[in-house]
Design a protein around this motif. Structure first.
Motif, short mmCIF file in Angstrom:
data_model
loop_
_atom_site.label_atom_id
_atom_site.label_comp_id
_atom_site.label_asym_id
_atom_site.label_seq_id
_atom_site.Cartn_x
_atom_site.Cartn_y
_atom_site.Cartn_z
N HIS A 78 -31.60 36.06 13.44
CA HIS A 78 -31.41 36.98 14.56
C HIS A 78 -32.21 36.55 15.78
O HIS A 78 -31.74 36.67 16.92
CB HIS A 78 -31.80 38.40 14.16
CG HIS A 78 -30.76 39.10 13.33
ND1 HIS A 78 -30.65 38.89 11.99
CD2 HIS A 78 -29.80 39.99 13.66
CE1 HIS A 78 -29.66 39.64 11.51
NE2 HIS A 78 -29.13 40.31 12.50
N HIS A 81 -30.28 33.67 17.35
CA HIS A 81 -29.09 34.18 18.06
C HIS A 81 -29.50 34.91 19.35
O HIS A 81 -28.86 34.75 20.39
CB HIS A 81 -28.31 35.14 17.16
CG HIS A 81 -27.36 34.48 16.21
ND1 HIS A 81 -26.33 33.65 16.63
CD2 HIS A 81 -27.28 34.51 14.85
CE1 HIS A 81 -25.65 33.22 15.58
NE2 HIS A 81 -26.21 33.72 14.50
N LYS A 85 -28.73 33.84 23.44
CA LYS A 85 -27.89 34.65 24.33
C LYS A 85 -28.03 34.19 25.78
O LYS A 85 -27.11 34.33 26.58
CB LYS A 85 -28.26 36.13 24.21
CG LYS A 85 -27.73 36.82 22.97
CD LYS A 85 -26.24 37.05 23.06
CE LYS A 85 -25.72 37.83 21.88
NZ LYS A 85 -24.25 38.00 21.94
N GLU A 127 -23.54 27.01 18.17
CA GLU A 127 -23.02 27.18 19.53
C GLU A 127 -23.51 25.98 20.33
O GLU A 127 -24.31 25.18 19.85
CB GLU A 127 -23.55 28.49 20.13
CG GLU A 127 -23.14 29.73 19.36
CD GLU A 127 -23.90 30.98 19.80
OE1 GLU A 127 -24.49 30.94 20.91
OE2 GLU A 127 -23.93 31.96 19.05
N SER A 280 -23.12 41.12 7.77
CA SER A 280 -23.00 40.06 8.78
C SER A 280 -23.59 38.75 8.26
O SER A 280 -23.03 37.68 8.49
CB SER A 280 -23.72 40.47 10.08
OG SER A 280 -23.10 41.58 10.67
N GLN A 285 -22.02 35.81 10.40
CA GLN A 285 -21.72 36.26 11.76
C GLN A 285 -22.98 36.79 12.43
O GLN A 285 -23.91 37.24 11.76
CB GLN A 285 -20.64 37.35 11.72
CG GLN A 285 -19.32 36.88 11.15
CD GLN A 285 -18.34 38.03 10.94
OE1 GLN A 285 -18.76 39.18 10.75
NE2 GLN A 285 -17.05 37.72 10.96
N SER A 286 -22.98 36.78 13.73
CA SER A 286 -24.11 37.32 14.49
C SER A 286 -24.02 38.85 14.53
O SER A 286 -23.02 39.41 15.00
CB SER A 286 -24.11 36.77 15.92
OG SER A 286 -25.04 37.49 16.73
N PHE A 288 -25.65 40.74 16.43
CA PHE A 288 -25.66 41.16 17.83
C PHE A 288 -24.25 41.33 18.36
O PHE A 288 -23.94 42.25 19.11
CB PHE A 288 -26.40 40.14 18.70
CG PHE A 288 -27.88 40.10 18.46
CD1 PHE A 288 -28.69 41.15 18.85
CD2 PHE A 288 -28.46 39.02 17.85
CE1 PHE A 288 -30.05 41.13 18.64
CE2 PHE A 288 -29.83 38.98 17.62
CZ PHE A 288 -30.62 40.03 18.02
N SER A 289 -23.37 40.40 17.98
CA SER A 289 -21.99 40.43 18.47
C SER A 289 -21.15 41.44 17.70
O SER A 289 -20.28 42.10 18.28
CB SER A 289 -21.36 39.04 18.33
OG SER A 289 -22.11 38.08 19.04
N GLU A 290 -21.42 41.57 16.39
CA GLU A 290 -20.60 42.43 15.54
C GLU A 290 -20.90 43.92 15.75
O GLU A 290 -20.00 44.74 15.83
CB GLU A 290 -20.82 42.07 14.06
CG GLU A 290 -20.35 40.66 13.69
CD GLU A 290 -18.87 40.48 13.91
OE1 GLU A 290 -18.08 41.29 13.38
OE2 GLU A 290 -18.50 39.53 14.63
N PRO A 292 -23.08 45.68 18.34
CA PRO A 292 -23.98 45.68 19.50
C PRO A 292 -24.66 47.01 19.76
O PRO A 292 -25.71 47.05 20.41
CB PRO A 292 -23.06 45.28 20.65
CG PRO A 292 -21.69 45.66 20.22
CD PRO A 292 -21.67 45.47 18.74
N THR A 297 -29.92 46.69 16.31
CA THR A 297 -29.70 45.71 17.37
C THR A 297 -30.64 45.95 18.53
O THR A 297 -31.24 45.02 19.09
CB THR A 297 -28.23 45.77 17.87
OG1 THR A 297 -27.35 45.57 16.78
CG2 THR A 297 -27.97 44.70 18.91
#
Length: 326
Positions: A78, A81, A85, A127, A280, A285-286, A288-290, A292, A297
């Motif tokens: 986390h 990630h 950002k 990324e 997640s 998966q992130s 933060f994105s899933e 928010p 978060t």
């Protein structure tokens, strides 16, 4: 040196002393041989190579925990990630949990392979501005057991730092195994000449976890590793239906907050339990994105902001110190 998973023997001279591993207090300590030999850094030409490679890494953060199962690798992922950002920042996540490399799974890159070029091993990119290196990429399958003694683990960590083509990065996050053992000694000593910003220590609220965290803090003091702060993970659970908060891990002795007050260490924040975090991670998966809008978060964002502020301050102080020496 501090015993593996325990406090340092009374009268421990510390790793930087000429008496390391040789003093009377060292008798019976499991780390005696490593300290007497000066640790993995003793007379090792790779140290200078690592120092040169790390010159273009602005910030180095270790993520530690006293015991397993407190969410250390989850937090490391986390943190990576969250820092990534900011698309202007280059972030690298190094997994030195040799026997339990879970980062590839959590980051959604399980099964990827490490490629070699003229400039060294190429990390695996999640990324454009976030890359990962782990022993998990070197195994033939996710269920393979890594059965290595200390020297081989040390050699692997050395290769990660020296032979990976990290490039110019803003943050290097190092996810470590639980405890205070070979891997921790190695990473601290290999990076000792290249200015580590500090360690983030992960705990859960109950005393059985805090006991081991105190040993981890003792380790940091012994090896002169700055402590950025403590994160209390799994801190309460709010039912998504009735909204009532429950303490799954009751802080019977005051939790991380009380411990930090007693030891004069920063509490970076508390992250509540959220079943979606585990989901997640399993899906790579992130969070933060899933999710928010989750309270977890929001907690992560606040903690990451405090770590960024600490690193910025540390960098400024280091810069002034270097200018004063010129």
């Amino acid at each position: 040196m501090a015993e593996a998973g325990g406090a340092a023997p009374h009268g421990c001279p510390g790793t930087s002393s000429a008496q390391a591993g040789r003093a009377a207090a060292c008798q019976g300590c499991p780390s005696r041989g490593l300290c007497a030999a000066g640790g993995p850094a003793a007379s090792d030409p790779a140290i200078e190579e690592i120092k040169e490679k790390m010159k273009i890494v602005k910030h180095k953060i270790l993520v530690l925990s006293g015991k397993g199962g407190v969410g250390k690798s989850t937090f490391s992922a986390h943190l990576a990630h969250g820092l990534a950002k900011d698309e202007t920042k280059q972030v690298a996540l190094l997994d030195i949990d040799i026997c339990g490399p879970s980062i590839p799974k959590i980051m959604g890159i399980e099964g990827e392979q490490v490629h070699q070029s003229g400039s060294g091993w190429s990390p695996v990119y999640v990324e454009e501005n976030l890359c990962v290196m782990s022993v998990g990429f070197l195994l033939s399958g996710p269920d393979d057991a890594v059965i290595w003694r200390g020297p081989k683990k040390n050699g692997m960590i050395k290769q990660f730092l020296r032979d990976v083509d990290w490039g110019e990065i803003d943050y290097l996050i190092v996810d470590t195994p639980p405890g205070t053992s070979d891997e921790h000694l190695s990473i601290v000593q290999y990076l000792s000449s290249s200015q580590i910003d500090g360690a983030v220590i992960i705990t859960t609220p109950q005393e059985v976890s805090l006991q081991d965290v105190r040993k981890e803090i003792n380790f940091c003091h012994k090896v002169k590793l700055p402590i950025i702060g403590v994160v209390e993970n799994m801190s309460g659970f709010v039912c998504p239906k009735c909204k009532i908060e429950s303490q799954i891990f009751p802080p019977t002795t005051g939790g991380a907050e009380k411990m930090c007050q007693n030891l004069n260490i920063s509490l970076l924040g508390k992250v509540p339990l959220d079943p979606q975090i585990g989901k997640s991670c399993d899906q790579g998966q992130s969070f933060f994105s899933e999710i928010p809008e989750s309270p977890a978060t929001s907690s992560y964002r606040n903690i990451i902001q405090r770590i960024q502020e600490y690193c910025g301050l540390h960098h400024s102080q280091e810069k002034r110190s270097n200018q004063g020496m010129e």
